[in-house]
Write an enzyme that holds these catalytic residues in place. Structure first.
Site, PDB file in Angstrom:
ATOM      1  N   PHE A 172      10.136  22.754 -61.177  1.00  0.00           N
ATOM      2  CA  PHE A 172      11.502  23.325 -61.160  1.00  0.00           C
ATOM      3  C   PHE A 172      12.450  22.489 -60.288  1.00  0.00           C
ATOM      4  O   PHE A 172      13.463  21.964 -60.775  1.00  0.00           O
ATOM      5  CB  PHE A 172      11.380  24.791 -60.697  1.00  0.00           C
ATOM      6  CG  PHE A 172      12.541  25.341 -59.946  1.00  0.00           C
ATOM      7  CD1 PHE A 172      13.824  25.316 -60.488  1.00  0.00           C
ATOM      8  CD2 PHE A 172      12.361  25.925 -58.696  1.00  0.00           C
ATOM      9  CE1 PHE A 172      14.900  25.852 -59.787  1.00  0.00           C
ATOM     10  CE2 PHE A 172      13.426  26.456 -57.996  1.00  0.00           C
ATOM     11  CZ  PHE A 172      14.698  26.411 -58.539  1.00  0.00           C
ATOM     12  N   ILE A 173      12.111  22.292 -59.028  1.00  0.00           N
ATOM     13  CA  ILE A 173      13.017  21.543 -58.143  1.00  0.00           C
ATOM     14  C   ILE A 173      12.918  20.045 -58.448  1.00  0.00           C
ATOM     15  O   ILE A 173      13.926  19.341 -58.511  1.00  0.00           O
ATOM     16  CB  ILE A 173      12.708  21.822 -56.652  1.00  0.00           C
ATOM     17  CG1 ILE A 173      12.813  23.318 -56.357  1.00  0.00           C
ATOM     18  CG2 ILE A 173      13.660  21.026 -55.751  1.00  0.00           C
ATOM     19  CD1 ILE A 173      12.397  23.730 -54.941  1.00  0.00           C
ATOM     20  N   ASP A 204      -2.797  13.768 -60.315  1.00  0.00           N
ATOM     21  CA  ASP A 204      -2.929  14.861 -59.357  1.00  0.00           C
ATOM     22  C   ASP A 204      -2.912  14.233 -57.968  1.00  0.00           C
ATOM     23  O   ASP A 204      -3.654  13.266 -57.715  1.00  0.00           O
ATOM     24  CB  ASP A 204      -4.271  15.570 -59.620  1.00  0.00           C
ATOM     25  CG  ASP A 204      -4.408  16.870 -58.852  1.00  0.00           C
ATOM     26  OD1 ASP A 204      -4.150  16.865 -57.629  1.00  0.00           O
ATOM     27  OD2 ASP A 204      -4.784  17.871 -59.477  1.00  0.00           O
ATOM     28  N   ILE A 205      -2.108  14.757 -57.068  1.00  0.00           N
ATOM     29  CA  ILE A 205      -1.999  14.105 -55.746  1.00  0.00           C
ATOM     30  C   ILE A 205      -3.293  14.250 -54.932  1.00  0.00           C
ATOM     31  O   ILE A 205      -3.433  13.616 -53.890  1.00  0.00           O
ATOM     32  CB  ILE A 205      -0.770  14.575 -54.928  1.00  0.00           C
ATOM     33  CG1 ILE A 205      -0.819  16.069 -54.647  1.00  0.00           C
ATOM     34  CG2 ILE A 205       0.519  14.173 -55.631  1.00  0.00           C
ATOM     35  CD1 ILE A 205       0.242  16.522 -53.630  1.00  0.00           C
ATOM     36  N   SER A 256       3.988  29.299 -52.795  1.00  0.00           N
ATOM     37  CA  SER A 256       3.733  30.741 -52.748  1.00  0.00           C
ATOM     38  C   SER A 256       2.870  31.163 -51.564  1.00  0.00           C
ATOM     39  O   SER A 256       1.714  30.759 -51.422  1.00  0.00           O
ATOM     40  CB  SER A 256       3.096  31.246 -54.043  1.00  0.00           C
ATOM     41  OG  SER A 256       2.691  32.591 -53.881  1.00  0.00           O
ATOM     42  N   TYR A 294       0.164  28.971 -46.434  1.00  0.00           N
ATOM     43  CA  TYR A 294       1.201  28.122 -47.033  1.00  0.00           C
ATOM     44  C   TYR A 294       2.195  27.625 -45.981  1.00  0.00           C
ATOM     45  O   TYR A 294       2.532  26.433 -45.939  1.00  0.00           O
ATOM     46  CB  TYR A 294       1.935  28.920 -48.124  1.00  0.00           C
ATOM     47  CG  TYR A 294       3.159  28.227 -48.653  1.00  0.00           C
ATOM     48  CD1 TYR A 294       3.050  27.135 -49.510  1.00  0.00           C
ATOM     49  CD2 TYR A 294       4.436  28.645 -48.280  1.00  0.00           C
ATOM     50  CE1 TYR A 294       4.180  26.489 -49.984  1.00  0.00           C
ATOM     51  CE2 TYR A 294       5.573  27.998 -48.750  1.00  0.00           C
ATOM     52  CZ  TYR A 294       5.435  26.921 -49.605  1.00  0.00           C
ATOM     53  OH  TYR A 294       6.556  26.279 -50.061  1.00  0.00           O
ATOM     54  N   VAL A 308      14.766  28.363 -52.695  1.00  0.00           N
ATOM     55  CA  VAL A 308      15.554  27.679 -53.715  1.00  0.00           C
ATOM     56  C   VAL A 308      15.428  28.440 -55.047  1.00  0.00           C
ATOM     57  O   VAL A 308      14.349  28.891 -55.402  1.00  0.00           O
ATOM     58  CB  VAL A 308      15.066  26.223 -53.870  1.00  0.00           C
ATOM     59  CG1 VAL A 308      15.921  25.481 -54.879  1.00  0.00           C
ATOM     60  CG2 VAL A 308      15.088  25.516 -52.513  1.00  0.00           C
ATOM     61  N   VAL A 351      11.081  35.255 -56.393  1.00  0.00           N
ATOM     62  CA  VAL A 351      11.526  36.621 -56.718  1.00  0.00           C
ATOM     63  C   VAL A 351      12.733  36.627 -57.653  1.00  0.00           C
ATOM     64  O   VAL A 351      12.815  37.476 -58.551  1.00  0.00           O
ATOM     65  CB  VAL A 351      11.794  37.422 -55.419  1.00  0.00           C
ATOM     66  CG1 VAL A 351      13.015  36.901 -54.658  1.00  0.00           C
ATOM     67  CG2 VAL A 351      11.956  38.902 -55.726  1.00  0.00           C
ATOM     68  N   ARG A 393      16.933  36.949 -47.535  1.00  0.00           N
ATOM     69  CA  ARG A 393      16.651  35.531 -47.753  1.00  0.00           C
ATOM     70  C   ARG A 393      17.960  34.752 -47.852  1.00  0.00           C
ATOM     71  O   ARG A 393      18.953  35.267 -48.344  1.00  0.00           O
ATOM     72  CB  ARG A 393      15.869  35.334 -49.068  1.00  0.00           C
ATOM     73  CG  ARG A 393      14.459  35.923 -49.082  1.00  0.00           C
ATOM     74  CD  ARG A 393      13.544  35.153 -48.152  1.00  0.00           C
ATOM     75  NE  ARG A 393      12.167  35.638 -48.135  1.00  0.00           N
ATOM     76  CZ  ARG A 393      11.702  36.568 -47.299  1.00  0.00           C
ATOM     77  NH1 ARG A 393      12.506  37.138 -46.423  1.00  0.00           N
ATOM     78  NH2 ARG A 393      10.432  36.924 -47.326  1.00  0.00           N
TER      79      ARG A 393
HETATM   80  C1  UD2 Z   1       8.720  31.271 -49.118  1.00  0.00           C
HETATM   81  C2  UD2 Z   1       9.748  30.478 -48.309  1.00  0.00           C
HETATM   82  C3  UD2 Z   1      10.568  29.598 -49.262  1.00  0.00           C
HETATM   83  C4  UD2 Z   1       9.659  28.719 -50.132  1.00  0.00           C
HETATM   84  C5  UD2 Z   1       8.699  29.633 -50.874  1.00  0.00           C
HETATM   85  C6  UD2 Z   1       7.738  28.884 -51.788  1.00  0.00           C
HETATM   86  C7  UD2 Z   1      10.285  32.102 -46.533  1.00  0.00           C
HETATM   87  C8  UD2 Z   1      11.345  32.923 -45.883  1.00  0.00           C
HETATM   88  N1  UD2 Z   1      10.661  31.398 -47.628  1.00  0.00           N
HETATM   89  O1  UD2 Z   1       9.419  32.133 -49.977  1.00  0.00           O
HETATM   90  O2  UD2 Z   1      11.464  28.793 -48.528  1.00  0.00           O
HETATM   91  O3  UD2 Z   1       8.964  27.784 -49.353  1.00  0.00           O
HETATM   92  O4  UD2 Z   1       7.925  30.405 -49.921  1.00  0.00           O
HETATM   93  O5  UD2 Z   1       6.869  29.775 -52.423  1.00  0.00           O
HETATM   94  O6  UD2 Z   1       9.159  32.058 -46.073  1.00  0.00           O
HETATM   95  N2  UD2 Z   1       9.130  39.864 -53.750  1.00  0.00           N
HETATM   96  C9  UD2 Z   1       9.324  41.102 -54.349  1.00  0.00           C
HETATM   97  N3  UD2 Z   1       8.918  41.252 -55.633  1.00  0.00           N
HETATM   98  C10 UD2 Z   1       8.327  40.253 -56.355  1.00  0.00           C
HETATM   99  C11 UD2 Z   1       8.137  39.002 -55.735  1.00  0.00           C
HETATM  100  C12 UD2 Z   1       8.562  38.835 -54.424  1.00  0.00           C
HETATM  101  O7  UD2 Z   1       9.835  42.044 -53.740  1.00  0.00           O
HETATM  102  O8  UD2 Z   1       7.981  40.485 -57.527  1.00  0.00           O
HETATM  103  C13 UD2 Z   1       9.608  39.700 -52.366  1.00  0.00           C
HETATM  104  C14 UD2 Z   1       8.599  39.070 -51.411  1.00  0.00           C
HETATM  105  O9  UD2 Z   1       7.746  40.054 -50.863  1.00  0.00           O
HETATM  106  C15 UD2 Z   1       9.555  38.462 -50.384  1.00  0.00           C
HETATM  107  C16 UD2 Z   1      10.785  38.056 -51.212  1.00  0.00           C
HETATM  108  O10 UD2 Z   1      10.697  38.804 -52.411  1.00  0.00           O
HETATM  109  O11 UD2 Z   1       9.949  39.409 -49.423  1.00  0.00           O
HETATM  110  C17 UD2 Z   1      10.813  36.584 -51.573  1.00  0.00           C
HETATM  111  O12 UD2 Z   1       9.553  36.235 -52.110  1.00  0.00           O
HETATM  112  P1  UD2 Z   1       9.318  34.825 -52.844  1.00  0.00           P
HETATM  113  O13 UD2 Z   1       7.890  34.777 -53.261  1.00  0.00           O
HETATM  114  O14 UD2 Z   1      10.367  34.591 -53.855  1.00  0.00           O
HETATM  115  O15 UD2 Z   1       9.607  33.787 -51.691  1.00  0.00           O
HETATM  116  P2  UD2 Z   1       9.193  33.709 -50.111  1.00  0.00           P
HETATM  117  O16 UD2 Z   1      10.257  34.378 -49.323  1.00  0.00           O
HETATM  118  O17 UD2 Z   1       7.785  34.069 -49.908  1.00  0.00           O
END
Ligand code: UD2
Length: 320
Positions: free
Chosen positions: A12-13, A56-57, A81, A144, A174, A188, A212
């Site tokens: 994606f990015i 594959d890296i 993730s 992660y 992003v 999300v 976020r």
């Molecule tokens: C983290 C990093 C981000 C990037 C990403 C890669 C933070 C603050 N951000 O993202 O910069 O590196 O990892 O994966 O650590 N959620 C729901 N429902 C869903 C899915 C997610 O509520 O179906 C929530 C999840 O619990 C979280 C938020 O949405 O509170 C964002 O989740 P995400 O998986 O999109 O990204 P995040 O914040 O883990």
């Protein structure tokens, strides 16, 4: 003319970055991708300008041919993730740590001048103060987050010990076109997009008041290109790659319902392990040293992304 390589360039990015480099004057861009989470369709419209290396890296030897005559390498390949790294830690460790080591070693041996690295805002963890500034002590809360932090440290160490220039950009959630919504580990907003277009309720983990700094992909692409061109004084350093804003999940879902003119209450589930509560970038250092200048408000990015998903969705529905 410089030669560019994007690891994870079919993702994606990464694919947005390849497009950005071509739009910025590159005539060809090299891509390394194993197509595990990336897709060739992400490069379909620019395939003729891409030198694709299916590697594959984790395969150190396989990386060598792709590095020849490269000036700037953008290391985007990763298994992202937070929950994935908790549920299945081995692949994310191998790709995000061993793979990053392989990329740095191969880049050093091939004489690559600069590596720009996709780091993660997850390294901050739960800080007491917002916005999060680069000088804060990292407090990773998941494998992660720790892996991405180690990648930053390696970038800085390779700059100090081996003379290769490096810049780490801590990405802040992003989002944008081509973010793959097909996995429970997907970002999300990509899950929200498909839910709203299919008129389904999304599941929000926790109370939805976590926030976020959602950052539109084009702004991150522009910053990568600036980081590649910045003076050598930035080498070894890490910068926030965020928008500077802060949106709760409840606000994001409310806005999507408003745009679509529907009312679909979200379902709520348990808070995810390793989840960070609030995230917001201080953009000052990136603005000062790299010329960071995010152009998309959250709503502008959201609308542009929703338009893209709508077209994809319509094409999938009408496909034979
Ligand atoms: C983290 C990093 C981000 C990037 C990403 C890669 C933070 C603050 N951000 O993202 O910069 O590196 O990892 O994966 O650590 N959620 C729901 N429902 C869903 C899915 C997610 O509520 O179906 C929530 C999840 O619990 C979280 C938020 O949405 O509170 C964002 O989740 P995400 O998986 O999109 O990204 P995040 O914040 O883990």
């Amino acid at each position: 003319m410089k030669n560019f390589l994007v690891t994870g360039g079919a993702g994606f990015i990464g694919s947005a970055l390849v497009r950005g480099l071509l739009a910025n004057g590159a005539s060809r861009v090299h891509v390394v991708d194993n197509l595990l989470t990336g897709h060739e369709r992400n490069l379909a419209d620019i395939r003729g300008a891409v030198e694709f290396h299916r590697v594959d890296i984790r395969d150190a030897g396989g990386l060598k041919p792709a590095m020849q005559n490269i000036d700037v390498l953008f290391h985007q390949a990763a298994i992202p993730s937070v929950p994935r790294s908790i549920n299945d830690p081995v692949p994310s460790h191998e790709v995000n740590i061993d793979g990053t080591f392989n990329v740095l070693q191969a880049a050093k041996e091939a004489g690559v001048r600069r590596v720009v690295y996709a780091a993660s805002s997850s390294a901050y963890g739960d800080t007491e103060v917002l916005p999060k500034t680069e000088s804060m002590l990292p407090q990773p809360r998941s494998p992660y987050a720790a892996q991405k932090l180690l990648g930053e440290y390696y970038m800085s160490i390779w700059a100090q010990c081996f003379g290769i220039e490096t810049v780490s950009l801590r990405y802040f959630n992003v989002f944008g076109p081509r973010q793959d919504p097909s996995s429970p580990y997907s970002g999300v907003l990509s899950l929200f997009m498909t839910a709203i277009l299919e008129r389904r309720a999304p599941t929000i983990f926790g109370d939805g008041e976590q926030s976020r700094d959602f950052t539109y992909v084009e702004d991150v692409v522009a910053l990568n290109i600036k980081a590649a061109a910045a003076p050598s004084a930035v080498s070894g350093r890490m910068y926030n790659a965020g928008n500077g804003g802060r949106i709760t999940l409840n606000e994001a879902w409310r806005l999507l319902q408003k745009i679509e003119g529907v009312s679909i209450p979200a379902r709520y589930g348990a808070t995810r392990p390793g989840d960070v509560r609030d995230s917001q970038a201080d953009t000052e250092a990136a603005r000062r040293d790299l010329g960071h200048d995010p152009r998309f408000t959250f709503e502008q990015g959201l609308r542009a992304t929703l338009d893209w998903y709508r077209k994809e969705h319509a094409a999938a529905v009408t496909a034979p």
